[in-house]
Design a protein around this motif. Structure first.
Motif, mmCIF file in Angstrom:
data_model
loop_
_atom_site.group_PDB
_atom_site.id
_atom_site.type_symbol
_atom_site.label_atom_id
_atom_site.label_comp_id
_atom_site.label_asym_id
_atom_site.label_seq_id
_atom_site.Cartn_x
_atom_site.Cartn_y
_atom_site.Cartn_z
ATOM 1 N N ALA A 188 27.309 28.702 57.977
ATOM 2 C CA ALA A 188 27.170 27.545 58.185
ATOM 3 C C ALA A 188 27.169 26.908 57.048
ATOM 4 O O ALA A 188 27.226 26.165 56.192
ATOM 5 C CB ALA A 188 25.419 28.034 58.172
ATOM 6 N N THR A 189 28.155 27.670 55.545
ATOM 7 C CA THR A 189 28.932 26.691 54.724
ATOM 8 C C THR A 189 29.464 25.903 54.936
ATOM 9 O O THR A 189 30.590 25.809 56.384
ATOM 10 C CB THR A 189 29.502 27.745 53.437
ATOM 11 N N ASP A 190 29.739 24.928 54.402
ATOM 12 C CA ASP A 190 30.628 23.410 54.630
ATOM 13 C C ASP A 190 30.531 22.764 55.692
ATOM 14 O O ASP A 190 31.436 22.577 55.952
ATOM 15 C CB ASP A 190 31.692 23.954 54.462
ATOM 16 N N LEU A 191 29.847 23.047 56.770
ATOM 17 C CA LEU A 191 29.659 22.272 57.748
ATOM 18 C C LEU A 191 29.231 20.521 57.518
ATOM 19 O O LEU A 191 29.361 19.791 58.837
ATOM 20 C CB LEU A 191 27.999 22.340 58.751
ATOM 21 N N ASP A 192 28.615 20.182 56.594
ATOM 22 C CA ASP A 192 29.002 19.176 55.634
ATOM 23 C C ASP A 192 29.556 18.360 56.458
ATOM 24 O O ASP A 192 30.634 17.032 56.312
ATOM 25 C CB ASP A 192 28.127 18.803 54.555
ATOM 26 N N VAL A 193 31.132 19.037 55.602
ATOM 27 C CA VAL A 193 32.641 19.085 55.706
ATOM 28 C C VAL A 193 33.019 17.436 56.982
ATOM 29 O O VAL A 193 33.950 16.608 57.046
ATOM 30 C CB VAL A 193 33.419 19.632 54.965
ATOM 31 N N VAL A 194 32.464 18.742 58.366
ATOM 32 C CA VAL A 194 32.487 17.961 59.361
ATOM 33 C C VAL A 194 31.741 17.052 60.018
ATOM 34 O O VAL A 194 31.874 16.779 61.376
ATOM 35 C CB VAL A 194 32.631 18.457 60.494
ATOM 36 N N ALA A 195 30.546 16.510 59.647
ATOM 37 C CA ALA A 195 29.605 15.871 59.336
ATOM 38 C C ALA A 195 30.092 14.650 60.184
ATOM 39 O O ALA A 195 30.733 13.987 59.969
ATOM 40 C CB ALA A 195 28.151 15.850 59.106
ATOM 41 N N ALA A 196 28.917 13.784 61.228
ATOM 42 C CA ALA A 196 29.488 12.992 61.765
ATOM 43 C C ALA A 196 29.068 12.026 60.803
ATOM 44 O O ALA A 196 28.319 11.599 59.746
ATOM 45 C CB ALA A 196 29.052 12.513 62.801
ATOM 46 N N HIS A 197 30.212 10.966 60.891
ATOM 47 C CA HIS A 197 30.096 9.544 59.491
ATOM 48 C C HIS A 197 29.343 8.750 60.950
ATOM 49 O O HIS A 197 29.228 8.251 61.674
ATOM 50 C CB HIS A 197 31.356 9.041 59.540
ATOM 51 N N THR A 198 28.383 8.512 60.124
ATOM 52 C CA THR A 198 27.364 7.389 59.314
ATOM 53 C C THR A 198 26.950 6.494 58.865
ATOM 54 O O THR A 198 27.207 6.227 57.656
ATOM 55 C CB THR A 198 25.853 8.518 59.776
ATOM 56 N N PRO A 199 26.920 4.950 59.246
ATOM 57 C CA PRO A 199 26.702 4.442 58.253
ATOM 58 C C PRO A 199 25.617 4.498 56.937
ATOM 59 O O PRO A 199 24.390 4.958 57.547
ATOM 60 C CB PRO A 199 26.821 2.921 59.094
ATOM 61 N N PRO A 200 25.879 3.647 56.031
ATOM 62 C CA PRO A 200 24.352 4.409 54.591
ATOM 63 C C PRO A 200 23.127 3.384 56.108
ATOM 64 O O PRO A 200 23.158 2.172 56.508
ATOM 65 C CB PRO A 200 25.251 3.251 54.036
ATOM 66 N N ALA A 201 22.046 4.114 55.516
ATOM 67 C CA ALA A 201 20.484 3.499 56.789
ATOM 68 C C ALA A 201 19.573 3.504 54.920
ATOM 69 O O ALA A 201 19.769 4.495 53.920
ATOM 70 C CB ALA A 201 20.371 4.801 57.690
ATOM 71 N N ARG A 202 19.211 2.488 55.684
ATOM 72 C CA ARG A 202 17.549 2.374 54.624
ATOM 73 C C ARG A 202 16.522 3.424 55.169
ATOM 74 O O ARG A 202 16.463 3.576 56.317
ATOM 75 C CB ARG A 202 16.683 1.576 55.258
ATOM 76 N N HIS A 203 16.278 4.733 54.172
ATOM 77 C CA HIS A 203 16.098 5.775 54.977
ATOM 78 C C HIS A 203 13.918 5.823 55.346
ATOM 79 O O HIS A 203 13.705 5.579 56.199
ATOM 80 C CB HIS A 203 15.572 7.187 54.308
ATOM 81 N N HIS A 204 13.736 4.461 53.993
ATOM 82 C CA HIS A 204 12.634 4.281 54.059
ATOM 83 C C HIS A 204 12.072 2.232 53.689
ATOM 84 O O HIS A 204 11.910 2.223 52.333
ATOM 85 C CB HIS A 204 11.669 5.480 52.754
ATOM 86 N N PRO A 205 12.491 2.446 54.768
ATOM 87 C CA PRO A 205 12.789 0.845 54.870
ATOM 88 C C PRO A 205 11.074 -0.120 54.153
ATOM 89 O O PRO A 205 10.129 0.450 54.082
ATOM 90 C CB PRO A 205 13.261 0.182 55.455
ATOM 91 N N HIS A 206 10.986 -1.526 53.606
ATOM 92 C CA HIS A 206 9.859 -2.027 53.088
ATOM 93 C C HIS A 206 10.381 -3.168 53.174
ATOM 94 O O HIS A 206 11.255 -3.940 52.566
ATOM 95 C CB HIS A 206 9.481 -1.556 51.994
ATOM 96 N N ILE A 207 9.389 -4.030 53.256
ATOM 97 C CA ILE A 207 8.933 -5.316 53.272
ATOM 98 C C ILE A 207 8.559 -5.685 51.882
ATOM 99 O O ILE A 207 8.688 -5.026 50.886
ATOM 100 C CB ILE A 207 8.047 -6.376 54.289
ATOM 101 N N PRO A 208 8.795 -7.411 51.848
ATOM 102 C CA PRO A 208 8.543 -7.660 50.144
ATOM 103 C C PRO A 208 7.340 -8.134 50.079
ATOM 104 O O PRO A 208 6.339 -7.993 51.226
ATOM 105 C CB PRO A 208 9.336 -8.744 50.298
ATOM 106 N N LEU A 209 6.741 -7.702 49.190
ATOM 107 C CA LEU A 209 5.190 -7.960 49.118
ATOM 108 C C LEU A 209 5.011 -9.258 49.709
ATOM 109 O O LEU A 209 3.733 -9.038 50.103
ATOM 110 C CB LEU A 209 5.212 -7.841 47.788
ATOM 111 N N ALA A 210 5.504 -10.908 48.890
ATOM 112 C CA ALA A 210 4.859 -11.527 49.497
ATOM 113 C C ALA A 210 4.536 -11.486 51.117
ATOM 114 O O ALA A 210 3.778 -12.861 51.551
ATOM 115 C CB ALA A 210 5.852 -12.932 49.817
ATOM 116 N N GLU A 211 5.182 -10.520 52.172
ATOM 117 C CA GLU A 211 5.487 -10.348 53.766
ATOM 118 C C GLU A 211 4.050 -9.548 53.731
ATOM 119 O O GLU A 211 3.477 -9.124 54.567
ATOM 120 C CB GLU A 211 5.941 -9.775 54.318
#
Length: 399
Positions: A188-211
């Motif tokens: 199971a070593t180096d499995l990240d080397v062949v990981a599928a490419h994904t665009p950067p994601a906002r893992h914990h999105p949040h709205i502005p305080l004003a909303e």
């Protein structure tokens, strides 16, 4: 004299163990409890040794002699029969030791060292994605391509975060197997080397305080459960992790003193965490107590009160009122961090409120200060500001 089958069959137990000899090192051992075991004595590398060839009568006299002769041939060839037998035993155990057995051992060993949320999450990944794919296979037969295929199936359904966790758990499981001596390599070593490419994601999105006022307004009229609405508001007012709140028993809250004490066993950083509660949070918890106060858990599940609200309850409610991909329960922590830092509050106060570990490990080890009173003032000011913003929305709606 060679041993006869009649002599073997009629040999009686004595007060002490004794042996009846056959020929060429073979003997029958009779124990005080009446069991009879074939033994073969030999010399290897100049040292006297003895191995067991099985129990009589399951192993007959004729079969015992065959096994003796095979062992003598091994000695003549420079092979120690004892080592050969142990190797065969290990090979048999390896053939029947499955990945599921190893994974279960790893999980049981690791669980006491994890927060409860991690224990449940790891178990969920095992049961849903990993064990159904490779659980029944002998662990020594699992190859790197097998694991790549497993992760590819997870990636194929778009669950990239899950795929990352699966790679992490697989690596830990096989490392545990190496330490246990049940595998010789870690596929199971180096499995990240062949990981599928994904665009950067906002893992914990949040709205502005004003909303936030509009979100809370929509939440107040939503059809979701009252406990879920209270949980969302508490996450906003305290900056707690959703899992810490969902699994909190009432015994952790002292509403008169306005503090919530989370024990180390439930914390990600494995140290106790004291959360000062602004007056608005205390009011919310008193309202929640009227709903679930007779249960152990503050946010007990409706179907099974011994279990907490589902992990997805908060995010589902936020999605229902129109914030899918824009706000999550965990995202309130990011909002709180952004806003408090922008107001110039002491960084240590903010980091302690969020129960973050210091990146400087030495500093983190010795910095046990809770800054409780400073954080109490900071969080009360934050809660008051949220209320004030909501009041402005209410005023604009009434004009």
């Amino acid at each position: 004299m060679p041993l006869t089958d009649t002599a073997a069959r009629t040999a009686k137990p004595r007060e002490k163990l004794y042996r009846v000899s056959d020929t060429l090192g073979l003997s029958l051992e009779i124990t005080p409890n009446g069991s009879k075991l074939w033994r073969f004595r030999y010399r290897f590398a100049g040292k006297p040794k003895m191995i067991s060839l099985g129990a009589y009568p399951s192993i007959t006299l004729a079969r015992a002699r065959e096994l003796r002769d095979a062992a003598r041939s091994q000695v003549a060839s420079g092979v120690d029969p004892s080592h050969h037998k142990q190797a065969q035993k290990r090979a048999l155990e390896a053939a029947t030791y499955t990945f599921e057995m190893l994974a279960d051992e790893w999980h049981a060993y690791s669980a006491p060292r994890w927060a409860e949320a991690t224990v449940q999450k790891a178990r969920a990944y095992l049961d849903k994605d990993i064990i159904p794919a490779i659980g029944k296979r002998p662990v020594t037969e699992i190859s790197r391509p097998d694991l790549v295929d497993l992760v590819r199936r997870v990636e194929g359904r778009g669950a990239m975060n899950v795929a990352g966790k699966v790679r992490q758990w697989l690596n830990q499981i096989f490392r545990f197997g190496l330490a246990r001596g049940v595998v010789e390599t870690n596929p199971a070593t180096d499995l990240d080397v062949v990981a599928a490419h994904t665009p950067p994601a906002r893992h914990h999105p949040h709205i502005p305080l004003a909303e936030i006022p509009e979100l809370l307004d929509l939440l107040s009229s939503a059809s979701c459960d009252v406990s879920t609405k209270i949980a969302i508001r508490l996450l906003l007012l305290t900056g707690a992790r959703p899992g810490e709140l969902r699994q909190a028993p009432w015994s952790e809250f002292d509403l008169d003193a306005a503090v919530w004490t989370v024990p180390a066993a439930r914390m990600k950083a494995r140290r106790p965490h004291i959360i000062p509660l602004p007056t608005q949070a205390v009011e919310l918890l008193r309202a929640q107590h009227a709903i679930t106060g007779r249960y152990v858990l503050a946010f007990a599940g409706k179907a099974n009160t011994s279990r907490p609200l589902s992990e997805n309850t908060v995010n589902k409610a936020l999605s229902t009122i129109g914030y899918a991909g824009r706000q999550t329960g965990h995202g309130f922590r990011h909002l709180l961090s952004t806003e408090l830092n922008s107001r110039g509050y002491n960084r240590d106060w903010i980091e302690r409120q969020l129960a973050h570990s210091d990146k400087d490990e030495i500093r983190d080890t010795y910095n046990h200060a809770q800054y409780l009173e400073q954080r109490r003032g900071m969080m009360q000011a934050w809660a008051d500001e949220v209320v004030q913003l909501c009041s402005k929305l209410d005023s604009s709606k009434n004009t």
